[in-house]
Scaffold this motif. Structure first.
Motif, PDB file in Angstrom:
ATOM      1  N   THR A  32     -23.430  33.475  11.955  1.00  0.00           N
ATOM      2  CA  THR A  32     -23.461  33.412  13.417  1.00  0.00           C
ATOM      3  C   THR A  32     -22.615  32.257  13.947  1.00  0.00           C
ATOM      4  O   THR A  32     -21.803  32.440  14.863  1.00  0.00           O
ATOM      5  N   GLN A  78     -18.959  32.984  13.503  1.00  0.00           N
ATOM      6  CA  GLN A  78     -18.507  33.964  14.495  1.00  0.00           C
ATOM      7  C   GLN A  78     -18.171  33.279  15.814  1.00  0.00           C
ATOM      8  O   GLN A  78     -17.126  33.539  16.420  1.00  0.00           O
ATOM      9  N   ARG A 131     -29.612  35.784  19.403  1.00  0.00           N
ATOM     10  CA  ARG A 131     -29.656  37.055  20.133  1.00  0.00           C
ATOM     11  C   ARG A 131     -28.492  37.173  21.113  1.00  0.00           C
ATOM     12  O   ARG A 131     -27.886  38.234  21.244  1.00  0.00           O
ATOM     13  N   GLU A 142     -25.452  38.002  19.087  1.00  0.00           N
ATOM     14  CA  GLU A 142     -25.533  39.383  18.590  1.00  0.00           C
ATOM     15  C   GLU A 142     -25.214  40.409  19.672  1.00  0.00           C
ATOM     16  O   GLU A 142     -24.499  41.378  19.423  1.00  0.00           O
ATOM     17  N   ASP A 143     -25.746  40.193  20.881  1.00  0.00           N
ATOM     18  CA  ASP A 143     -25.512  41.190  21.938  1.00  0.00           C
ATOM     19  C   ASP A 143     -24.268  40.900  22.782  1.00  0.00           C
ATOM     20  O   ASP A 143     -23.914  41.670  23.666  1.00  0.00           O
TER      21      ASP A 143
END
Length: 175
Positions: free
Chosen positions: A14, A17, A137, A140-141
């Motif tokens: 994460t 990214q 989250r 991710e979204d």
């Protein structure tokens, strides 16, 4: 204009990214921290917990240019147990003399970013120029994207100022 280095440690991918996205937005250089021991499995998870609770400095390898060659360093790190991830703690302790101007992006499940920023400040002896946090989250979204872009722009604006002007601006003696 001062050059910007983005340094990240990522156990789950994460933070990496986010760091890669930040570099892509601005054309900045990326440096990566890796651990010499794996954190896979139950024992790796327990090491994360213990490193955080005991504020340990695990052994790391750093793959990137020296932070001293850059006018600004952006640290992108996960939060473990409401604290700075151990490998980033090791990096900050090792390179603290080279982190004169830095910003922090914290990645967390839900909380802990202020604790990590404070810990980095304790290690370096001064506060970051800017800091922000995203939840896993949000990454991710994709909802973090606009805030990341605004953060990148704010960093870019701080690097537009000549070094000596900015130093005087933040100096208590300049008042």
């Amino acid at each position: 204009m001062r050059k910007v280095l983005v340094v990240t440690y990522s156990n789950t991918g994460t933070s990496l990214q986010v760091a890669k996205r930040l570099c892509a937005l601005q054309g900045w250089t990326l440096g990566e921290i890796e651990e010499t021991r794996s954190r896979r499995g139950v024992l790796g998870t327990w090491r994360c917990v213990l490193d955080s609770l005991l504020r340990r400095h695990p052994t790391i390898d750093y793959f990137g240019p020296l932070p001293a060659r850059f006018g600004m360093v952006v640290l992108v790190a996960p939060i473990w147990m409401y604290r700075l991830a151990g490998p980033m703690r090791s990096f900050v302790a090792r390179y603290k003399a080279q982190l004169q101007n830095f910003a922090v992006i914290s990645l967390m499940g839900s909380r802990g970013a202020p604790n990590a920023v404070a810990e980095i400040g304790e290690i370096t002896g001064h506060s970051p120029v800017l800091s922000t946090a995203f939840t896993a989250r949000e990454v991710e979204d994709g909802s973090y994207s606009l805030r990341l872009r605004a953060f990148a722009q704010a960093i870019a604006e701080t690097t537009q100022q000549p070094d000596d002007t900015r130093q005087a601006e933040w100096s208590p003696r300049a008042a």
